[in-house]
Scaffold this motif. Structure first.
Motif, PDB file in Angstrom:
ATOM      1  N   HIS A 137      60.835  29.470  13.202  1.00 36.56           N
ATOM      2  CA  HIS A 137      61.634  29.706  14.413  1.00 36.56           C
ATOM      3  C   HIS A 137      63.098  29.922  14.049  1.00 36.56           C
ATOM      4  O   HIS A 137      63.604  29.401  13.064  1.00 36.56           O
ATOM      5  N   SER A 138      63.762  30.724  14.888  1.00 34.60           N
ATOM      6  CA  SER A 138      65.188  30.991  14.735  1.00 34.60           C
ATOM      7  C   SER A 138      66.025  30.246  15.767  1.00 34.60           C
ATOM      8  O   SER A 138      67.249  30.178  15.648  1.00 34.60           O
ATOM      9  N   TYR A 139      65.365  29.716  16.783  1.00 34.45           N
ATOM     10  CA  TYR A 139      66.034  28.991  17.861  1.00 34.45           C
ATOM     11  C   TYR A 139      65.467  27.577  17.935  1.00 34.45           C
ATOM     12  O   TYR A 139      64.308  27.344  17.593  1.00 34.45           O
ATOM     13  N   TYR A 140      66.289  26.648  18.383  1.00 30.84           N
ATOM     14  CA  TYR A 140      65.844  25.267  18.515  1.00 30.84           C
ATOM     15  C   TYR A 140      66.430  24.662  19.789  1.00 30.84           C
ATOM     16  O   TYR A 140      67.357  25.223  20.391  1.00 30.84           O
ATOM     17  N   VAL A 141      65.887  23.544  20.202  1.00 28.90           N
ATOM     18  CA  VAL A 141      66.327  22.895  21.431  1.00 28.90           C
ATOM     19  C   VAL A 141      67.506  21.971  21.171  1.00 28.90           C
ATOM     20  O   VAL A 141      67.480  21.171  20.237  1.00 28.90           O
ATOM     21  N   MET A 142      68.523  22.095  21.993  1.00 25.49           N
ATOM     22  CA  MET A 142      69.642  21.162  22.006  1.00 25.49           C
ATOM     23  C   MET A 142      69.559  20.386  23.319  1.00 25.49           C
ATOM     24  O   MET A 142      69.588  20.990  24.402  1.00 25.49           O
ATOM     25  N   THR A 143      69.416  19.071  23.226  1.00 23.98           N
ATOM     26  CA  THR A 143      69.300  18.239  24.421  1.00 23.98           C
ATOM     27  C   THR A 143      70.144  16.987  24.291  1.00 23.98           C
ATOM     28  O   THR A 143      70.278  16.428  23.197  1.00 23.98           O
ATOM     29  N   SER A 144      70.700  16.568  25.403  1.00 23.92           N
ATOM     30  CA  SER A 144      71.456  15.313  25.428  1.00 23.92           C
ATOM     31  C   SER A 144      70.554  14.145  25.790  1.00 23.92           C
ATOM     32  O   SER A 144      70.991  12.985  25.749  1.00 23.92           O
ATOM     33  N   ASP A 145      69.319  14.418  26.143  1.00 23.00           N
ATOM     34  CA  ASP A 145      68.371  13.380  26.537  1.00 23.00           C
ATOM     35  C   ASP A 145      67.541  12.956  25.330  1.00 23.00           C
ATOM     36  O   ASP A 145      66.479  13.517  25.047  1.00 23.00           O
ATOM     37  N   GLU A 146      68.033  11.955  24.610  1.00 24.85           N
ATOM     38  CA  GLU A 146      67.346  11.516  23.399  1.00 24.85           C
ATOM     39  C   GLU A 146      66.001  10.862  23.682  1.00 24.85           C
ATOM     40  O   GLU A 146      65.172  10.726  22.779  1.00 24.85           O
ATOM     41  N   SER A 147      65.766  10.482  24.922  1.00 24.33           N
ATOM     42  CA  SER A 147      64.481   9.879  25.266  1.00 24.33           C
ATOM     43  C   SER A 147      63.335  10.878  25.147  1.00 24.33           C
ATOM     44  O   SER A 147      62.170  10.486  25.092  1.00 24.33           O
ATOM     45  N   LEU A 148      63.656  12.165  25.092  1.00 26.53           N
ATOM     46  CA  LEU A 148      62.626  13.197  24.945  1.00 26.53           C
ATOM     47  C   LEU A 148      62.089  13.275  23.525  1.00 26.53           C
ATOM     48  O   LEU A 148      60.992  13.809  23.309  1.00 26.53           O
ATOM     49  N   LEU A 149      62.849  12.776  22.554  1.00 22.82           N
ATOM     50  CA  LEU A 149      62.544  13.007  21.153  1.00 22.82           C
ATOM     51  C   LEU A 149      61.454  12.058  20.647  1.00 22.82           C
ATOM     52  O   LEU A 149      61.666  10.861  20.502  1.00 22.82           O
ATOM     53  N   ILE A 150      60.303  12.630  20.348  1.00 26.13           N
ATOM     54  CA  ILE A 150      59.196  11.879  19.760  1.00 26.13           C
ATOM     55  C   ILE A 150      59.256  11.968  18.242  1.00 26.13           C
ATOM     56  O   ILE A 150      58.987  11.009  17.532  1.00 26.13           O
ATOM     57  N   ALA A 151      59.643  13.126  17.734  1.00 26.03           N
ATOM     58  CA  ALA A 151      59.844  13.319  16.290  1.00 26.03           C
ATOM     59  C   ALA A 151      60.859  14.437  16.094  1.00 26.03           C
ATOM     60  O   ALA A 151      60.967  15.352  16.922  1.00 26.03           O
ATOM     61  N   THR A 152      61.604  14.350  15.001  1.00 24.54           N
ATOM     62  CA  THR A 152      62.578  15.389  14.669  1.00 24.54           C
ATOM     63  C   THR A 152      62.346  15.867  13.242  1.00 24.54           C
ATOM     64  O   THR A 152      61.625  15.242  12.462  1.00 24.54           O
ATOM     65  N   ALA A 153      62.978  16.986  12.930  1.00 20.69           N
ATOM     66  CA  ALA A 153      62.966  17.515  11.564  1.00 20.69           C
ATOM     67  C   ALA A 153      64.389  17.941  11.222  1.00 20.69           C
ATOM     68  O   ALA A 153      65.144  18.373  12.095  1.00 20.69           O
ATOM     69  N   GLY A 154      64.768  17.811   9.969  1.00 20.44           N
ATOM     70  CA  GLY A 154      66.104  18.195   9.552  1.00 20.44           C
ATOM     71  C   GLY A 154      66.136  19.605   8.979  1.00 20.44           C
ATOM     72  O   GLY A 154      65.420  19.901   8.025  1.00 20.44           O
ATOM     73  N   TYR A 155      66.964  20.468   9.590  1.00 21.08           N
ATOM     74  CA  TYR A 155      67.221  21.780   9.009  1.00 21.08           C
ATOM     75  C   TYR A 155      68.686  22.119   9.301  1.00 21.08           C
ATOM     76  O   TYR A 155      68.997  22.910  10.176  1.00 21.08           O
TER      77      TYR A 155
END
Length: 211
Positions: free
Chosen positions: A149-167
């Motif tokens: 993917h070239s686009y990713y989600v930016m959200t201020s609601d951290e409660s949505l995050l179940i898992a993240t990845a670093g790039y």
């Protein structure tokens, strides 16, 4: 039974193949009456955000998906996950389904040290579990998943995050709230762990996993 929404921009073959391997009954349909009979819906996606929303609006899927997500589980995959959010800046600002709060933005291609990096983000990346208690992660330990993917989600609601990845930034990799879930990566292409996540969603939809 799992419903897969066919709206003209989905990675239908790979998702269907994965469900077959998991021995999960499914239908592929664009008919709302048929899809209402399913226990859960998968919203796949390959391509551009604006084009996908045009297809969803043209065929009356937007209102249907919003209604469905009020009472039954939904899983967006890759572009399908991005469509769950408020809007995307891809090819001009375009409203999304607004089932989750956030904006889809493009990787800048350079980090805070002005070092350049490749876009799209393509390949295997480690998943950092933020909510290991999530029904999508039951029986799993942190592993790798396959991203394109070239686009990713930016959200201020951290409660949505179940898992993240670093790039170069923190990328929401698995998100969820209420009945709505999404994976930025392709679980059907992410080996045993990816299939396990897909199986967990199907179990949740069929009442086998509780939130």
């Amino acid at each position: 039974m799992i419903g897969i929404l066919d709206y003209g921009m989905g990675n239908l073959h790979s998702v269907c193949s994965a469900l077959k391997r998991l021995h999960v009954p499914y239908i592929v349909s664009s008919n709302h009456d048929e899809l209402r009979q399913s226990n859960g819906i998968i919203l796949p996606g390959v391509g551009a955000f604006r084009d996908a929303m045009v297809c969803l609006k043209r065929d009356g899927h937007i209102a249907f998906l919003r209604e469905y997500a009020e009472s039954k589980p939904m899983l967006g995959i890759c572009l399908g996950m991005q469509l769950l959010f408020d809007e995307s800046e891809e090819n001009g600002l375009t409203p999304g389904l607004s089932l989750l709060k956030g904006r889809v933005i493009r990787f800048t291609g350079s980090d805070v040290m002005r070092e350049t990096y490749k876009v799209p983000h393509m390949g295997w990346n480690h998943l950092d579990f933020k909510k290991p208690e999530s029904p999508l992660l039951q029986g799993l330990s942190e592993d790798y998943a396959y991203f394109v993917h070239s686009y990713y989600v930016m959200t201020s609601d951290e409660s949505l995050l179940i898992a993240t990845a670093g790039y170069h930034v923190e990328v929401p990799a698995i998100v969820g709230k209420g009945h709505v879930f999404g994976t930025q990566f392709h679980p059907e292409k992410s080996g045993p762990s990816g299939l396990a996540i897909l199986k967990n969603f199907c179990s949740l939809a069929q009442g086998g996993v509780r939130t």
